[in-house]
Design an enzyme around this catalytic site. Structure first.
Site, PDB file in Angstrom:
ATOM      1  CG  ASP A 119       8.050  12.828   8.760  1.00 45.38           C
ATOM      2  OD1 ASP A 119       8.109  12.305   9.888  1.00 45.38           O
ATOM      3  OD2 ASP A 119       8.333  14.021   8.546  1.00 45.38           O
ATOM      4  CG  HIS A 129       7.627   4.511  14.999  1.00 48.13           C
ATOM      5  ND1 HIS A 129       7.758   5.555  14.102  1.00 48.13           N
ATOM      6  CD2 HIS A 129       8.115   4.991  16.178  1.00 48.13           C
ATOM      7  CE1 HIS A 129       8.301   6.604  14.714  1.00 48.13           C
ATOM      8  NE2 HIS A 129       8.523   6.284  15.973  1.00 48.13           N
ATOM      9  CG  LEU A 188       9.003  -2.695  -5.980  1.00 50.71           C
ATOM     10  CD1 LEU A 188       7.690  -1.911  -6.129  1.00 50.71           C
ATOM     11  CD2 LEU A 188       9.391  -2.747  -4.522  1.00 50.71           C
TER      12      LEU A 188
END
Ligand code: IPE
Ligand code: IPE
Ligand code: MG
Length: 245
Positions: A25, A42, A136
């Site tokens: 955020d 973004h 991962l």
């Protein structure tokens, strides 16, 4: 001679969170501060994700779930939704550049039925490209909502009962956990939310039951390996009792 120990070396390798959730955020506020369009925030946030994921992989984190677009984010102005979808498409499309050589397994979680065919194809491509990696697992949460995830699980169980495949007494926490998007990754140990907001915004509601939380005022595009290190060091100081004494 005294050498200042690198902060990352203060992480206890035996107690690294296995699964970290990140609410990415503050992109819009980061851009606004710089007089840039929100889309630039973004874009910068997407770069940060790559950097943080590569770092997490290097210290032994097994899974990162990153909140990229919520079921409520459709309520933003159409121009912003379009910009976000374009960015996500490009990110997935450029999976070779983004994740080639990183050993990261990319997966998308969330309700894909509302996403365009173009994005769905890009997701398939990105997942396929990274599927033979062994490091991962990066879950990108796209059109994801915790309530939607639980509702979908409830519908699946109800359908099984209606068809006589299960009985109501078969419903257990394990059964429901197995119907969540996170069924094959470790429990969520730590949830991080930057940008000074203190809420879950519908992120990982089921999985957050015993997660630790870490908040900071930094906007996501500015989040660094040092911030992640601090979050993990703080996590390692927590006493997780799981209801015991
Ligand atoms: C997070 O940044 C990214 C998404 C929700 C898609 P925001 O766009 O919410 O940024 P702020 O909160 O307005 O700063
Ligand atoms: C949460 O951020 C969703 C993502 C980061 C993808 P929002 O900016 O949408 O959350 P609220 O509206 O501040 O709760
Ligand atoms: Mg926000």
């Amino acid at each position: 001679m005294f050498f200042k120990k690198k902060v990352v070396e203060t992480i206890d390798p035996g107690n690294v969170p296995q699964h970290i959730g990140i609410i990415m955020d503050g992109n819009g506020r980061w851009a606004k501060k710089r007089g840039l369009p929100r889309s630039a925030g973004h874009r910068a946030g997407a770069e940060t994700l790559k950097k943080i994921v590569v770092f997490c992989n290097s210290i032994g984190v097994k899974c990162v779930t990153a909140y990229a677009f919520s079921t409520e984010n459709w309520n933003r102005p159409q121009s912003e939704v379009d910009a976000l979808m374009d960015l996500l498409y490009n990110y997935l499309q450029q999976v070779e550049e983004q994740f080639g050589g990183t050993n990261v397994i990319l997966r998308v979680i969330g309700d894909r039925s509302a996403l365009s065919d173009k994005i769905n194809k890009a997701i398939d491509h990105a997942e396929e490209y990274t599927s033979s990696n062994t490091g991962l697992v990066l879950n990108v949460a796209l059109n994801y909502g915790g309530r939607d995830e639980i509702t979908t699980a409830a519908k699946a169980v109800a359908a099984d009962i209606a068809e006589g495949k299960r009985k109501p007494e078969d419903i257990t926490e394990e059964l429901l956990s197995g119907l969540m998007y996170t069924k094959d990754v470790p429990e969520v140990d730590l949830i991080i939310r930057p940008s000074g907001e203190y809420r879950l915004s519908n992120f990982l509601l089921w999985q957050a039951a015993y997660a630790e939380f870490w908040f900071s005022n930094i906007n996501w595009p500015d989040f660094s390996e040092k911030d992640m290190t601090q979050a993990i060091i703080d996590y390692q100081k927590r006493n997780r009792r799981f209801g015991k004494i």
